[in-house]
Design a protein around this motif. Structure first.
Motif, short mmCIF file in Angstrom:
data_model
loop_
_atom_site.label_atom_id
_atom_site.label_comp_id
_atom_site.label_asym_id
_atom_site.label_seq_id
_atom_site.Cartn_x
_atom_site.Cartn_y
_atom_site.Cartn_z
N ASN A 417 95.86 57.05 -55.07
CA ASN A 417 94.66 57.49 -55.41
C ASN A 417 93.49 57.49 -54.47
N ASP A 418 93.83 57.84 -53.35
CA ASP A 418 92.74 57.92 -52.31
C ASP A 418 92.18 56.47 -52.03
N GLN A 419 92.85 55.56 -52.11
CA GLN A 419 92.24 54.10 -52.01
C GLN A 419 92.81 53.16 -51.10
N LEU A 420 91.93 52.93 -49.92
CA LEU A 420 92.51 52.27 -48.78
C LEU A 420 91.76 51.12 -48.51
N PHE A 421 92.32 49.67 -48.66
CA PHE A 421 91.55 48.56 -48.33
C PHE A 421 91.41 48.46 -46.85
N ASN A 431 85.82 39.77 -44.61
CA ASN A 431 85.70 40.13 -46.03
C ASN A 431 86.65 41.56 -46.20
N ILE A 432 87.02 42.01 -47.24
CA ILE A 432 87.85 43.07 -47.65
C ILE A 432 86.95 44.04 -48.31
N TYR A 433 87.38 45.20 -47.64
CA TYR A 433 86.36 46.47 -48.05
C TYR A 433 87.48 47.65 -48.59
N LEU A 434 86.87 48.30 -49.44
CA LEU A 434 87.77 49.53 -49.94
C LEU A 434 86.69 50.73 -49.67
N ILE A 435 87.69 51.72 -49.22
CA ILE A 435 87.11 53.11 -48.71
C ILE A 435 87.85 54.29 -49.50
N ASP A 436 87.19 55.23 -50.10
CA ASP A 436 87.65 56.29 -50.51
C ASP A 436 87.85 57.28 -49.31
N ILE A 437 89.26 57.49 -49.36
CA ILE A 437 89.65 58.56 -48.29
C ILE A 437 88.87 59.97 -48.16
N LYS A 438 88.84 60.42 -49.33
CA LYS A 438 88.10 61.78 -49.79
C LYS A 438 86.73 61.61 -49.06
N ASN A 439 85.72 60.92 -49.65
CA ASN A 439 84.52 60.92 -49.14
C ASN A 439 83.93 59.68 -47.89
N LYS A 440 85.00 58.97 -47.63
CA LYS A 440 84.88 58.24 -46.60
C LYS A 440 83.67 57.07 -46.76
N VAL A 441 83.50 56.80 -48.01
CA VAL A 441 82.60 55.92 -48.43
C VAL A 441 83.14 54.51 -48.79
N SER A 442 82.61 53.38 -48.20
CA SER A 442 83.15 51.88 -48.25
C SER A 442 82.40 51.32 -49.35
N SER A 443 83.25 50.24 -49.82
CA SER A 443 82.48 49.11 -50.63
C SER A 443 82.83 47.99 -50.44
N LYS A 444 82.38 46.85 -50.43
CA LYS A 444 82.66 45.43 -50.00
C LYS A 444 83.05 44.94 -51.46
N ILE A 445 84.41 44.30 -51.36
CA ILE A 445 84.76 43.85 -52.37
C ILE A 445 84.82 42.34 -52.64
N THR A 446 85.01 41.55 -51.52
CA THR A 446 84.74 40.05 -51.34
C THR A 446 83.46 39.72 -50.83
N ASP A 447 83.18 38.40 -50.81
CA ASP A 447 81.72 37.99 -50.37
C ASP A 447 81.98 36.59 -49.73
N PHE A 448 82.85 36.76 -48.71
CA PHE A 448 83.01 35.28 -47.87
C PHE A 448 81.97 35.23 -47.15
N SER A 449 81.47 34.02 -46.63
CA SER A 449 80.25 33.78 -45.80
C SER A 449 80.35 32.49 -45.14
N ASN A 450 81.51 31.79 -45.24
CA ASN A 450 81.59 30.44 -44.56
C ASN A 450 82.81 30.40 -43.55
N GLN A 451 82.55 31.38 -42.62
CA GLN A 451 83.65 31.49 -41.58
C GLN A 451 85.23 31.70 -42.22
N GLU A 452 85.40 32.16 -43.26
CA GLU A 452 86.82 32.46 -43.81
C GLU A 452 87.51 33.52 -42.73
N ALA A 453 88.77 33.31 -42.35
CA ALA A 453 89.56 34.37 -41.68
C ALA A 453 90.57 34.84 -42.73
N ILE A 454 90.64 36.29 -42.84
CA ILE A 454 91.33 37.14 -43.87
C ILE A 454 92.43 37.84 -42.99
#
Length: 743
Positions: A417-421, A431-454
């Motif tokens: 569904n054109d969803q790319l994380f 942090n993890i982001y989601l981008i809509d491939i069609k319009n190339k708009v990204s949104s942040k879906i996690t909110d880590f701020s204490n030096q977490e490594a993903i």
């Protein structure tokens, strides 16, 4: 004879750009022992790092009975996607790149505790070993030879030989410098002997491929060679401390600090009574006995995997195509260094593979005949930063499309569904982001701020969950985010061992697990669970095809290979790794340092460490010419001055000065050169003997701007030169008059 001329030129040059980042507003906070420098995008890391630095200060300085000559400067920067630290022990400064390290040849540990302690140990231990103090990094003798002159008006011919003999101000081999920096101090475990470090050394020992004593003392190796110097040096340093007590590190550095002592081989003998080479042999024999005992289950090698790729030392992140007929993976097979990986496609039908894209980083993801991947642009952005971004490659059209710009994006995962994380880094937290491939708009879906490594993004289609690895201290754990209701939590989170890089098929999961001391693939579903590999090296990065085959990266014989399991078969736990309870050795690990220093910051002011002086004695065109170089640069390297001077008994002078100012976007520079030569020539003229004293003078000033532009450099400069030559003739003695009588 006199000559005079002025040369005024404005030139336009092309070269590699260097960026000054004037857009950054630097701030400083001071602690009892450190000056911490940062800007707004690194403030969180800097304040955490300041507390960490003060917390470990006494432990490191007490080990070496030495404190730095001044407060140590620590610079926190994040202008590029780099995970590293650097210690400048003569400047007494440390640079920390805040992005956490995720490296296939290292285990997982919280970044700031690890890198700050490592680099400060460099500062203290190597300053302890300095021979000539904080301002003289060394000296050297130099010989310059010239071709024979071909014209009478040429002073000397073209230089054709150069010999330099350095006298270093420090003489610490890389295995010792890096080994003790990883050891840190007794009781420290911010970095520790984890399963990946153990895997590399175990693999070398059981395959009779350990570094020799001479190999241990040098860098410049391909593949995993340089990391093996780190790794073996760490193990050898631990052995020295356990066998001879922690005082041995101080005593070795004290020995190496004496001006005439350059040999670590002799340094170790002065402390232990045995040469370093002999102690290293003892260490090697201990390792052989250790792994002969621990690795008994590994030698059974109960595996049914088939290796399909073994060229190169880094074959990583295999990913099945949706039809299960192709595998995308990264490899360094055409490159010298481990981290220089390209994207390849392996075709199972004809068992062949081809290179698709150069310079790819992190696991690729399929979408039909399209592949998503991350790579760093070769051209930096307008302020000079080089970041990772997500790209799409269309196999049918054979075209590449860039999906993000300066997103610091890696580890893409397409789920439909054109969803790319993807994962992105800022100020040391990921942090993890989601981008809509069609319009190339990204949104942040996690909110880590204490030096977490993903890391390790994967998709559990059966439960509609996004799965990822997370490191908050030691080890990776596997977490999830439910994409249906946004709930999240821990999927597999054992605190005493590492679980990472999961793959999912129907209601089953396969991941890499090191509870037995060896990384193997672990299988889990509602009905059964257990290990499905028993390797002597390590098994990582699994992916499951639509027909249930498992592809993974296998570490074996000093390299990562790509292997396939045609079926999933459980192996008895008592046949896996060292022992099923090996993980219990991790139960007393130190808690993380999660406090920050909230002290008010002040605007950064230029701060200069002591000036470097490099004495030299040069034998040049038949004369002895003593002199020196000098260098001074402020902590952020915004202002620097380099110069040198030398002279001989004929009063010949060689002088130069180079000044650079980097507070602005362009670099302002000014260079000055002065060269003089004094030549005495004797000749007879009629009844006179003449002394022709020839003087040559060359003076030049050159100044201008160096302007970076998208990775290139434009240099505008103007120069002024003055050349002068003169002769002074003197009569030597009295005229010689012939008084004979002729016919």
């Amino acid at each position: 004879m006199k000559q005079f001329y002025i040369l005024l030129i404005t030139s336009f040059l092309f070269g590699q750009g260097q960026y000054n980042h004037p857009e950054l507003d630097w701030e400083t906070i001071e602690t009892d022992h450190f000056r911490i420098h940062f800007y707004s995008e690194t403030e969180n890391s800097a304040r955490l790092g300041a507390y960490i630095a003060d917390s470990i200060y006494n432990s490191v300085t007490n080990l070496y009975s030495y404190k730095p000559f001044n407060k140590t400067d620590i610079i926190f920067t994040d202008v590029d996607d780099i995970s590293n630290g650097a210690a400048y022990f003569y400047d007494n400064k440390i640079i920390i790149w805040t992005s956490p390290l995720d490296f296939e040849l290292r285990g997982s540990h919280k970044w700031l505790e690890n890198v700050i302690t490592h680099e400060f140990t460099h500062i203290v231990s190597i300053q302890r070993a300095q021979k000539f103090g904080k301002s003289i990094p060394g000296a050297y003798f130099q010989y310059i030879g010239y071709e024979k002159e071909k014209r009478p008006d040429v002073l000397y011919g073209y230089p054709n030989s150069l010999i330099s003999y350095p006298i270093p101000g420090t003489s610490v081999p890389p295995w010792l410098a890096e080994g003790i920096a990883q050891f840190m101090y007794p009781g420290a475990d911010w970095d520790n002997w984890d399963s990946i470090r153990d895997m590399i050394l175990r693999d070398q020992v059981i395959n009779n491929n350990m570094l020799s004593w001479n190999e241990l003392n040098t860098f410049g190796k391909s593949g995993i060679g340089n990391e093996s110097v780190y790794n073996t040096g760490y193990a050898f340093s631990k052995y020295l401390v356990v066998t001879y007590s922690s005082d041995i590190l101080l005593k070795i550095m004290q020995y190496l600090s004496k001006p005439g002592n350059f040999s670590v081989n002799k340094a170790i003998k002065s402390v232990t009574g045995k040469t370093g080479k002999e102690v290293y042999k003892d260490f090697s024999e201990v390792l052989i006995k250790r792994y002969e005992t621990l690795a008994v289950p590994l030698t059974k090698n109960i595996n049914n995997n088939k290796i399909i790729i073994d060229e190169g030392s880094a074959n990583l992140h295999p990913a099945w195509s949706e039809d299960g007929l192709k595998i995308a993976f990264l490899s360094n097979r055409d490159n010298d260094y481990f981290g220089s990986t390209d994207l390849y496609i392996y075709d199972l039908n004809n068992e062949s593979y081809k290179k698709l894209v150069k310079g790819v980083y992190s696991k690729p993801s399929w979408n039909g005949e399209k592949i998503y991947y991350s790579k760093r642009s070769k051209v930096p952005n307008k302020v000079g930063s080089s970041y990772y971004d997500i790209y799409e490659y269309d196999l049918d059209l054979k075209k590449e499309l860039r999906l993000t710009k300066d997103a610091r994006a890696f580890s893409p995962l397409f789920i439909g569904n054109d969803q790319l994380f993807y994962i992105s880094t800022k100020d040391g937290s990921q942090n993890i982001y989601l981008i809509d491939i069609k319009n190339k708009v990204s949104s942040k879906i996690t909110d880590f701020s204490n030096q977490e490594a993903i890391g390790g993004l994967s998709y559990d289609k059966f439960n509609n969950r996004l799965i990822y690895d997370i490191t908050t201290h030691h080890f990776k754990n596997i977490n999830f985010i439910n994409l249906s209701d946004s709930t999240s939590g821990k999927l597999i989170a054992e605190e005493l061992w590492d679980e990472r890089q999961s793959a999912h098929y129907q209601n089953s999961i396969i991941y890499s697990d090191d509870r037995t001391g060896v990384f193997n693939l672990y299988y889990l579903n509602n009905k059964q669970q257990g290990f499905i590999t028993n390797v002597s090296g390590g098994a990582f990065m699994p992916d499951i095809s639509i027909n249930g085959k498992v592809v993974f990266s296998l570490f074996e014989n000093n390299k990562y290979k790509i292997a396939i399991l045609d079926s999933v078969d459980l192996i008895l736990d008592n046949q896996i790794g060292y022992t099923s309870t090996y993980y219990k050795r991790n139960k007393n690990l130190t808690l993380p340092l999660n406090k920050s220093i909230d002290k008010k910051s002040t605007k950064y002011k230029d701060t200069f460490p002591p000036m470097f002086i490099m004495p030299r004695v040069m034998f040049d065109y038949g004369t002895i010419k003593p002199g020196f170089y000098f260098y001074s640069s402020e902590i952020l390297e915004k202002v620097s001055l380099t110069g040198g001077a030398s002279s001989n008994k004929s009063k010949d002078l060689d002088l130069f000065f180079i000044f650079e100012y980097k507070h602005l976007f362009p670099t302002l520079f000014m260079e000055a050169f002065y060269i003089s030569r004094n030549i005495d020539e004797y000749s007879n003229y009629s009844v006179y003997k003449l002394d022709n004293n020839l003087k040559f003078r060359l003076l030049e000033f050159r100044g201008g701007l160096k302007i970076p532009l998208y990775g290139t450099k434009f240099e505008f400069y103007s120069s002024w030169s003055r050349y002068r030559a003169s002769i002074k003739e003197e009569i030597i003695g009295k005229p010689e008059i012939n008084t004979g009588i002729g016919y």
